[in-house]
Write a protein that holds these residues in place. Structure first.
Motif, PDB file in Angstrom:
ATOM      1  N   MET A 245       9.508  51.685  25.945  1.00 22.96           N
ATOM      2  CA  MET A 245       8.410  51.405  25.018  1.00 22.96           C
ATOM      3  C   MET A 245       7.951  49.952  25.099  1.00 22.96           C
ATOM      4  SD  MET A 245       9.174  53.471  21.611  1.00 22.96           S
ATOM      5  CE  MET A 245       9.410  55.228  21.647  1.00 22.96           C
ATOM      6  N   LEU A 246       8.704  49.118  25.809  1.00 20.92           N
ATOM      7  CA  LEU A 246       8.273  47.738  26.024  1.00 20.92           C
ATOM      8  C   LEU A 246       6.991  47.748  26.850  1.00 20.92           C
ATOM      9  CD1 LEU A 246      11.691  46.020  26.824  1.00 20.92           C
ATOM     10  CD2 LEU A 246      10.185  45.491  24.888  1.00 20.92           C
ATOM     11  N   ASN A 266      -6.964  51.671   4.194  1.00 23.62           N
ATOM     12  CA  ASN A 266      -6.980  50.827   5.394  1.00 23.62           C
ATOM     13  C   ASN A 266      -5.874  51.201   6.369  1.00 23.62           C
ATOM     14  OD1 ASN A 266      -9.124  49.432   4.390  1.00 23.62           O
ATOM     15  ND2 ASN A 266      -7.876  47.776   3.521  1.00 23.62           N
ATOM     16  N   LEU A 267      -4.658  51.431   5.840  1.00 31.16           N
ATOM     17  CA  LEU A 267      -3.557  51.793   6.732  1.00 31.16           C
ATOM     18  C   LEU A 267      -3.771  53.198   7.304  1.00 31.16           C
ATOM     19  CD1 LEU A 267      -0.392  50.330   4.945  1.00 31.16           C
ATOM     20  CD2 LEU A 267      -1.769  49.335   6.772  1.00 31.16           C
ATOM     21  N   ALA A 268      -4.404  54.065   6.528  1.00 30.64           N
ATOM     22  CA  ALA A 268      -4.695  55.413   7.034  1.00 30.64           C
ATOM     23  C   ALA A 268      -5.627  55.321   8.244  1.00 30.64           C
ATOM     24  CB  ALA A 268      -5.320  56.262   5.935  1.00 30.64           C
ATOM     25  N   VAL A 269      -6.612  54.422   8.169  1.00 24.67           N
ATOM     26  CA  VAL A 269      -7.517  54.232   9.313  1.00 24.67           C
ATOM     27  C   VAL A 269      -6.729  53.700  10.511  1.00 24.67           C
ATOM     28  CG1 VAL A 269      -9.506  52.938  10.184  1.00 24.67           C
ATOM     29  CG2 VAL A 269      -9.569  53.898   7.876  1.00 24.67           C
ATOM     30  N   ASP A 270      -5.821  52.745  10.253  1.00 27.74           N
ATOM     31  CA  ASP A 270      -5.007  52.195  11.344  1.00 27.74           C
ATOM     32  C   ASP A 270      -4.206  53.293  12.052  1.00 27.74           C
ATOM     33  OD1 ASP A 270      -5.944  49.690  10.831  1.00 27.74           O
ATOM     34  OD2 ASP A 270      -4.182  49.021   9.691  1.00 27.74           O
ATOM     35  N   ILE A 271      -3.678  54.221  11.276  1.00 24.52           N
ATOM     36  CA  ILE A 271      -2.887  55.314  11.868  1.00 24.52           C
ATOM     37  C   ILE A 271      -3.787  56.248  12.679  1.00 24.52           C
ATOM     38  CG2 ILE A 271      -1.531  57.372  11.332  1.00 24.52           C
ATOM     39  CD1 ILE A 271      -0.348  55.851   8.930  1.00 24.52           C
ATOM     40  N   VAL A 272      -4.952  56.575  12.107  1.00 25.69           N
ATOM     41  CA  VAL A 272      -5.850  57.528  12.773  1.00 25.69           C
ATOM     42  C   VAL A 272      -6.437  56.939  14.062  1.00 25.69           C
ATOM     43  CG1 VAL A 272      -8.103  58.638  12.519  1.00 25.69           C
ATOM     44  CG2 VAL A 272      -6.395  58.876  10.711  1.00 25.69           C
ATOM     45  N   LYS A 273      -6.700  55.627  14.050  1.00 23.57           N
ATOM     46  CA  LYS A 273      -7.393  55.048  15.211  1.00 23.57           C
ATOM     47  C   LYS A 273      -6.446  54.596  16.325  1.00 23.57           C
ATOM     48  CE  LYS A 273      -7.715  50.148  14.012  1.00 23.57           C
ATOM     49  NZ  LYS A 273      -8.465  49.104  13.319  1.00 23.57           N
ATOM     50  N   ASP A 274      -5.140  54.701  16.082  1.00 24.07           N
ATOM     51  CA  ASP A 274      -4.195  54.138  17.048  1.00 24.07           C
ATOM     52  C   ASP A 274      -4.248  54.823  18.414  1.00 24.07           C
ATOM     53  OD1 ASP A 274      -1.925  52.744  18.135  1.00 24.07           O
ATOM     54  OD2 ASP A 274      -0.796  54.601  17.813  1.00 24.07           O
ATOM     55  N   LYS A 276      -2.753  52.639  20.957  1.00 18.81           N
ATOM     56  CA  LYS A 276      -1.856  51.719  21.653  1.00 18.81           C
ATOM     57  C   LYS A 276      -0.413  52.231  21.619  1.00 18.81           C
ATOM     58  CE  LYS A 276      -0.312  46.910  21.263  1.00 18.81           C
ATOM     59  NZ  LYS A 276      -0.370  45.711  20.399  1.00 18.81           N
ATOM     60  N   PHE A 277       0.035  52.655  20.443  1.00 17.21           N
ATOM     61  CA  PHE A 277       1.432  53.070  20.291  1.00 17.21           C
ATOM     62  C   PHE A 277       1.630  54.561  20.564  1.00 17.21           C
ATOM     63  CE2 PHE A 277       0.841  49.284  17.700  1.00 17.21           C
ATOM     64  CZ  PHE A 277       1.888  48.483  18.159  1.00 17.21           C
ATOM     65  N   LYS A 280       3.177  55.784  23.865  1.00 13.59           N
ATOM     66  CA  LYS A 280       4.579  55.377  24.023  1.00 13.59           C
ATOM     67  C   LYS A 280       5.507  56.304  23.237  1.00 13.59           C
ATOM     68  CE  LYS A 280       4.225  51.857  26.733  1.00 13.59           C
ATOM     69  NZ  LYS A 280       5.115  51.152  27.633  1.00 13.59           N
ATOM     70  N   PHE A 281       5.139  56.569  22.004  1.00 15.39           N
ATOM     71  CA  PHE A 281       5.973  57.441  21.174  1.00 15.39           C
ATOM     72  C   PHE A 281       5.923  58.874  21.692  1.00 15.39           C
ATOM     73  CE2 PHE A 281       7.785  55.040  17.729  1.00 15.39           C
ATOM     74  CZ  PHE A 281       7.060  53.857  17.756  1.00 15.39           C
ATOM     75  N   GLU A 282       4.762  59.281  22.139  1.00 16.70           N
ATOM     76  CA  GLU A 282       4.586  60.642  22.639  1.00 16.70           C
ATOM     77  C   GLU A 282       5.509  60.875  23.838  1.00 16.70           C
ATOM     78  OE1 GLU A 282       2.678  62.521  25.252  1.00 16.70           O
ATOM     79  OE2 GLU A 282       3.246  64.205  23.957  1.00 16.70           O
ATOM     80  N   GLN A 283       5.601  59.847  24.678  1.00 18.34           N
ATOM     81  CA  GLN A 283       6.349  59.988  25.923  1.00 18.34           C
ATOM     82  C   GLN A 283       7.844  59.677  25.774  1.00 18.34           C
ATOM     83  OE1 GLN A 283       4.317  57.716  28.954  1.00 18.34           O
ATOM     84  NE2 GLN A 283       5.596  58.606  30.580  1.00 18.34           N
ATOM     85  N   PHE A 284       8.161  58.660  24.946  1.00 18.79           N
ATOM     86  CA  PHE A 284       9.536  58.153  24.939  1.00 18.79           C
ATOM     87  C   PHE A 284      10.300  58.374  23.644  1.00 18.79           C
ATOM     88  CE2 PHE A 284       7.234  55.419  28.051  1.00 18.79           C
ATOM     89  CZ  PHE A 284       7.826  55.953  29.192  1.00 18.79           C
TER      90      PHE A 284
END
Ligand SMILES: *[C@@H]1O[C@H](CO)[C@@H](O)[C@H](O)[C@H]1NC(C)=O
Ligand SMILES: *[C@@H]1O[C@H](CO)[C@@H](O)[C@H](O)[C@H]1NC(C)=O
Ligand SMILES: *[C@@H]1O[C@H](CO)[C@@H](O)[C@H](O)[C@H]1NC(C)=O
Ligand SMILES: *[C@@H]1O[C@H](CO)[C@@H](O)[C@H](O)[C@H]1NC(C)=O
Length: 382
Positions: A245-246, A266-274, A276-277, A280-284
């Motif tokens: 994940m690095l 605001n945090l809900a938007v951050d989760i929906v628009k992500d 970047k992460f 990584k989580f999906e794969q690892f």
């Protein structure tokens, strides 16, 4: 010659002067008559055509023209909550639409912020009568969204607060990315209504522990979002981290937390628009790494650590051990049981210690419903 001709045609007095004056009087009179005639014909024709259109059911003969009853664009139309939660957007389309955020912070209208209760379920909501009682009398301060498996057909009566509150759902597998997909899908659907400000994730086995006024005040006055996030040494915490994940996530940033979170808009938007992460989580992070316990807590700890309370609002009992928390049935519903949950702890709320740590609890079996309904006013104040 000219004047003669004119005179003969008009049959009037043959002097030049009188010809001119006569002409200028007669011509408009004729023109007027002709125009009145045309007008009459026009009116008759239009009446006939309107009648014919009505009887033939034709509304719009010219293709591409707008019907004349269409409303002009208005703010009211743009901000009103969707009446129907069903839509034809797939996740990419939905997430894109949900991530549209106003850039002017002040609302040019009166906005009563709502708490959105998001129920992530397999199928039925056996404890819904308790929730109905909880919501009663608080219309306008909450909204409800239900994500269930696509095969499930709910049949709430039209008077139920759960009626028509189902969003288009997809398959969900416990501990897999499809679980986070469902949670993001819920958040995205909730974002479509601009009045939703706080987002609470619940399951069919959750119950409220306080009345609505207390829940609303606790959540709306908190300066932090209630996302469980802690750094746990050992195999079930840091042990699930994968160095692939690095560089997005290093081991000191790796967090674990309960899936049952509360976030603000605001945090809900951050989760929906992500984007970047997510890969990584999906794969690892695949079993025995349970992604729904790590993805949002880790991502938000990296992006907005100062906005997190780092604890969940939902009580759950892991003391019996194993992969699943304890489930409570009919015989557990006693005054003492809830006294323990409601009073015997301390936690931090807006930087102050408090004994009110939990607003919700799980897991409750359908067999607990009757006792819960019977004692809800004594135990929970509703
Ligand atoms: C959604 O539909 C668009 C257009 O058909 C397509 O490009 C996109 O890949 C779809 N996304 C998902 C997640 O299916
Ligand atoms: C929903 O369906 C079940 C059986 O499929 C039935 O027992 C129940 O009464 C129905 N509920 C409502 C509210 O119609
Ligand atoms: C939550 O944890 C982060 C670090 O992970 C910290 O920066 C933040 O201050 C904590 N929040 C509260 C309310 O203590
Ligand atoms: C909610 O509960 C609190 C504390 O139990 C009580 O003081 C308050 O009157 C209750 N509110 C309503 C609307 O029932």
């Amino acid at each position: 010659m000219q004047s003669r001709l004119v005179t003969m045609e008009e049959g009037k007095d043959p002097t030049n002067n009188s010809i001119r004056t006569n002409q200028s009087r007669v011509l408009p009179l004729r023109l007027l008559r002709f125009m009145v005639f045309l007008l009459g014909v026009g009116i008759v024709l239009s009446i006939i055509s309107v009648r014919m259109n009505r009887s033939l059911g034709i509304r719009n003969i010219v293709p591409g023209t707008q019907p004349c009853f269409q409303e002009p664009m208005s703010l009211q139309n743009l901000i009103k909550p969707p009446l129907n939660y069903q839509h034809t957007m797939n996740d990419s389309e939905l997430f894109w639409r949900a991530s549209i955020v106003p850039q002017i912070k002040e609302y040019p209208f009166k906005r009563l912020p709502k708490i959105a209760f998001m129920f992530l379920t397999r199928g039925p909501l056996p404890l819904s009568p308790l929730w109905e009682k909880f919501f009663e009398g608080n219309e306008g301060l909450y909204s409800i969204y239900v994500h269930s498996l696509p095969s499930y057909r709910p049949n709430f009566s039209t008077s139920s607060v759960f009626y028509g509150r189902q969003i288009p759902g997809q398959m969900v597998e416990w501990g897999r990315m499809s679980m986070c997909d469902a949670e993001r899908r819920l958040l995205a659907n909730v974002l479509l209504d601009i009045s939703n400000e706080w987002f609470v994730l619940l399951s069919e086995a959750c119950i409220p522990l306080h009345n609505f006024s207390i829940v609303y005040r606790y959540i709306s006055r908190s300066r932090f979002s209630f996302m469980g996030a802690f750094d746990e040494p050992g195999p079930y915490g840091r042990g699930r981290y994968n160095s692939n994940m690095l560089p997005e996530v290093d081991i000191t940033q790796w967090r674990k937390g309960s899936q049952w979170f509360e976030t603000n808009r605001n945090l809900a938007v951050d989760i929906v628009k992500d984007t970047k992460f997510y890969p990584k989580f999906e794969q690892f992070c695949r079993p025995a790494c349970y992604v729904d316990e790590h993805y949002f807590p880790t991502m938000l700890t990296i992006q907005s650590p100062n906005l997190l309370a780092n604890r969940s609002l939902t009580y759950v009992d892991w003391s019996r051990g194993g992969a699943h928390p304890a489930t409570f049935g009919k015989n557990d519903i006693t005054k003492n049981f809830f006294k323990k949950i409601l009073e015997d702890q301390t936690c931090i709320y807006n930087n102050q210690p408090t004994s009110v740590c939990f607003l919700f609890a799980r897991k409750f079996a359908p067999s607990a419903l009757e006792a819960l309904l019977q004692h809800s006013s004594e135990f929970f104040g509703f």
